[in-house]
Every structure is written in C-alpha cells, then in structure tokens.
Design a protein around this motif. Structure first.
Motif, PDB file in Angstrom:
ATOM      1  N   PRO A 135       0.851  -1.201   0.000  1.00  0.00           N
ATOM      2  CA  PRO A 135       0.000   0.000   0.000  1.00  0.00           C
ATOM      3  C   PRO A 135       0.885   1.250   0.000  1.00  0.00           C
ATOM      4  O   PRO A 135       1.961   1.261   0.610  1.00  0.00           O
ATOM      5  N   LEU A 136       0.435   2.275  -0.666  1.00  0.00           N
ATOM      6  CA  LEU A 136       1.130   3.560  -0.672  1.00  0.00           C
ATOM      7  C   LEU A 136       0.098   4.665  -0.456  1.00  0.00           C
ATOM      8  O   LEU A 136      -1.024   4.583  -0.947  1.00  0.00           O
ATOM      9  N   VAL A 137       0.492   5.683   0.278  1.00  0.00           N
ATOM     10  CA  VAL A 137      -0.440   6.756   0.655  1.00  0.00           C
ATOM     11  C   VAL A 137       0.236   8.104   0.457  1.00  0.00           C
ATOM     12  O   VAL A 137       1.429   8.273   0.770  1.00  0.00           O
ATOM     13  N   THR A 240      -0.097   9.858 -12.059  1.00  0.00           N
ATOM     14  CA  THR A 240      -0.332   9.665 -10.631  1.00  0.00           C
ATOM     15  C   THR A 240      -0.436  11.000  -9.913  1.00  0.00           C
ATOM     16  O   THR A 240      -1.291  11.178  -9.033  1.00  0.00           O
ATOM     17  N   LEU A 241       0.410  11.958 -10.288  1.00  0.00           N
ATOM     18  CA  LEU A 241       0.300  13.301  -9.711  1.00  0.00           C
ATOM     19  C   LEU A 241      -1.046  13.932 -10.058  1.00  0.00           C
ATOM     20  O   LEU A 241      -1.700  14.551  -9.209  1.00  0.00           O
ATOM     21  N   ALA A 242      -1.466  13.768 -11.307  1.00  0.00           N
ATOM     22  CA  ALA A 242      -2.765  14.320 -11.719  1.00  0.00           C
ATOM     23  C   ALA A 242      -3.897  13.670 -10.940  1.00  0.00           C
ATOM     24  O   ALA A 242      -4.865  14.344 -10.539  1.00  0.00           O
ATOM     25  N   ALA A 243      -3.791  12.369 -10.707  1.00  0.00           N
ATOM     26  CA  ALA A 243      -4.827  11.661  -9.953  1.00  0.00           C
ATOM     27  C   ALA A 243      -4.890  12.174  -8.521  1.00  0.00           C
ATOM     28  O   ALA A 243      -5.980  12.415  -7.975  1.00  0.00           O
ATOM     29  N   ALA A 244      -3.731  12.333  -7.888  1.00  0.00           N
ATOM     30  CA  ALA A 244      -3.707  12.836  -6.514  1.00  0.00           C
ATOM     31  C   ALA A 244      -4.279  14.252  -6.440  1.00  0.00           C
ATOM     32  O   ALA A 244      -5.046  14.585  -5.520  1.00  0.00           O
ATOM     33  N   SER A 245      -3.916  15.089  -7.405  1.00  0.00           N
ATOM     34  CA  SER A 245      -4.423  16.462  -7.422  1.00  0.00           C
ATOM     35  C   SER A 245      -5.941  16.489  -7.603  1.00  0.00           C
ATOM     36  O   SER A 245      -6.649  17.284  -6.955  1.00  0.00           O
ATOM     37  N   ALA A 268       7.994   2.095  -7.430  1.00  0.00           N
ATOM     38  CA  ALA A 268       8.901   3.230  -7.620  1.00  0.00           C
ATOM     39  C   ALA A 268       8.175   4.424  -8.235  1.00  0.00           C
ATOM     40  O   ALA A 268       8.429   5.585  -7.876  1.00  0.00           O
ATOM     41  N   THR A 269       7.249   4.148  -9.155  1.00  0.00           N
ATOM     42  CA  THR A 269       6.491   5.229  -9.794  1.00  0.00           C
ATOM     43  C   THR A 269       5.660   5.984  -8.776  1.00  0.00           C
ATOM     44  O   THR A 269       5.660   7.226  -8.742  1.00  0.00           O
ATOM     45  N   TYR A 270       4.939   5.256  -7.930  1.00  0.00           N
ATOM     46  CA  TYR A 270       4.110   5.924  -6.934  1.00  0.00           C
ATOM     47  C   TYR A 270       4.976   6.689  -5.930  1.00  0.00           C
ATOM     48  O   TYR A 270       4.618   7.791  -5.505  1.00  0.00           O
ATOM     49  N   ALA A 271       6.099   6.110  -5.559  1.00  0.00           N
ATOM     50  CA  ALA A 271       6.997   6.808  -4.634  1.00  0.00           C
ATOM     51  C   ALA A 271       7.511   8.101  -5.261  1.00  0.00           C
ATOM     52  O   ALA A 271       7.636   9.134  -4.576  1.00  0.00           O
ATOM     53  N   PHE A 275       4.137   9.427  -2.938  1.00  0.00           N
ATOM     54  CA  PHE A 275       3.402   8.480  -2.110  1.00  0.00           C
ATOM     55  C   PHE A 275       4.365   7.798  -1.137  1.00  0.00           C
ATOM     56  O   PHE A 275       5.480   7.416  -1.512  1.00  0.00           O
ATOM     57  N   ARG A 276       3.900   7.639   0.081  1.00  0.00           N
ATOM     58  CA  ARG A 276       4.704   7.003   1.123  1.00  0.00           C
ATOM     59  C   ARG A 276       4.414   5.514   1.146  1.00  0.00           C
ATOM     60  O   ARG A 276       3.270   5.097   1.274  1.00  0.00           O
TER      61      ARG A 276
END
Length: 288
Positions: A135-137, A240-245, A268-271, A275-276
């Motif tokens: 999991p990444l958050v 992923t940045l767009a999704a988080a935004s 690695a991409t999410y990190a 993402f933590r």
C-alpha cells in the motif's frame, strides 16, 4: 452474536457503497474501498450485486466481501468491529465452508488488510501468507505538484482514448466503451473521475481512475496504467500526480493505491509521485 450473511439486491448497492465509504479513515490499514466496487460496476449492477456478500448484525453492516473470480474475496470490516472476536469467528466459518457460497476452489484466498482479531484468527486456523501487496499513501493537505503532461478529464468524447490506454496497459484487459458507459452511470461514479494524459504529439499515453469516499476521507486510485508503447518516459508519475491532485480537489484527505510488491516499477512510480510506502501486506490462502 447473530450475524446474517446476504447477497444484496442491485437496488441496495448505493447503501453498501455509503456504508463502505464511512469505514475509510486515515491512519487505518488500506482495505476494501467504494472505488473497488465502482470499478467492478463496469460489468453492470446485477453482476456486482452477485459478487458481493454482506454481513449484518442487528441490521448494521459489519463486514463486506467482494468476490473476484470465485476463489478470492476482498474483505472490508467496520472499524468498530476491529476487535470483535465473535464476528471474526463467524466470518471465518462462512469463508471456510463452501456451502455458504462465499469461496470455492481448492485454494481460496482472502484479502483481509483490516480487522486485527480476524487476521489473527485466519493465521491460527492455518491460513498461510499468499502474494504480498504494497500500500502507498499520499497526504493531500498540501497542494500537489503539476504534472508535466497535459491531462484531460474523460467525458464521452474521450472514452476511446481511455479505453485504448487501459487495453494497452493491461494485457488481459476487457475494457470497452460500453463498460465505461455502464460504470460512468453508476452512483459510485458520481464521486469519481477518469483521467487521460497526452504527450506533446497528442498521443494518449497514460490513464487513471480516481474514487472519492467522501469529504475528508481517503480516496483511491484504481486503476492506473501507462500505454505499453510509451513506458519509461515519466508518464506514470505524471498521471499519478494528476490523480492525486484531482482527489484533493474533490476533498479527499489522502490518496491511496495498492500494487503487487513484485511490481517494483509501479512501487517506484508511486513513490516518485510523493506516495509514502507502507509495510507490505499479504493475502491469506487456504489449501484444502
């Protein structure tokens, strides 16, 4: 304790979504999310209802299971039932008994990332570790960096691009424009967005769907993919940045995503998108 196990009618799916959304809280393990149900809705409400199992106690939903391919159930447990041993024993009884109609096959698998007593009981009863997931958050209290690609929200005019990326990102995908339309008309999608990223030649290179669980609750990225012809160029991080935004704009407190631990590139991409990484968790398997 008297607990009822039911398969909900399609008309009750909105209530199940609402209940599951109320269980999403920052600081708790990432478990079954309304977005998981929303993504499955692409096959239609009747199919989704048929894949759901709901446990209630005195009329209150205490656990929800989403069946996946017959041998896997993805569990959500109410936070109030985290230490409920009586419920844990009932859940385990229902999962281990093929006659109860929850799990079938020689190797049933349970995704149980929450429910301290339930997880402990699974281990004590001989369920073994299966595939590990990471999991990444990402906390969304602060603004998210602007992605380096053009990102558009999908409406009917961009469905073809959304479908093309999905099918090129996942080899076994059966996603179609028709299934997107079914999903987009669901109550779950009222709190969701599909995004497509484009390169400087206007090629659709990446896509993501994001799901809110409500104001101030963790949102989910499911799924996220990069077109096989455009990998290795940073588009995964950008979408992923767009999704988080987008989730932040929708009022989500955090963005969550879960990927197989073996998929080091995805981790690695999410990190790289802020993402933590949380400790890996395993599914539980029972060899009959």
């Amino acid at each position: 304790m008297h607990v009822d196990l039911t398969t909900p009618h399609a008309r009750a799916l909105g209530e199940v979504l609402s209940e599951l959304g109320s269980w999403q809280r920052d600081g708790l393990p990432v478990q079954l999310h309304p977005g998981d149900l929303g993504w499955q809705w692409r096959f239609g409400p009747a199919a989704l209802a048929g894949a759901l199992r709901v446990w209630t106690a005195n009329g209150t939903v205490v656990a929800i299971g989403l069946l996946d391919e017959g041998s896997l159930v993805r569990m959500g447990v109410a936070p109030s039932a985290d230490q409920d041993e009586g419920l844990a024993r009932i859940l385990l009884r229902d999962l281990e008994d093929p006659a109860r109609g929850v799990l079938t096959g020689d190797k049933p698998i349970v995704e149980a990332r929450f429910g301290t007593v339930f997880r402990s009981l699974l281990r004590r009863r001989g369920w073994i570790d299966d595939e590990p997931w990471t999991p990444l958050v990402r906390d969304l209290r602060s603004p998210v960096e602007t992605p380096r690609v053009r990102v558009e929200t999908v409406g009917h005019e961009r469905v073809a691009d959304r479908v093309a990326v999905q099918r090129a990102a996942f080899d076994r995908s059966t996603f179609t424009a028709g299934r997107w339309t079914v999903m987009s008309r669901s109550p779950a999608y009222r709190h969701a967005r599909c995004l497509v990223g484009y390169d400087d030649r206007d090629n659709a290179v990446a896509a993501a769907t994001v799901w809110s669980a409500g104001e101030g609750r963790p949102g989910l990225l499911e799924p996220v993919g990069v077109h096989r012809d455009h990998r290795g160029r940073g588009y995964g991080t950008a979408i992923t940045l767009a999704a988080a935004s987008t989730l932040r704009d929708m009022g989500a407190s955090s963005a969550t995503v879960v990927t197989p631990t073996s998929n080091a590139g995805a981790v690695a991409t999410y990190a790289s998108a802020g993402f933590r990484r949380l400790p890996a968790v395993t599914d539980f398997a029972l060899v009959r």
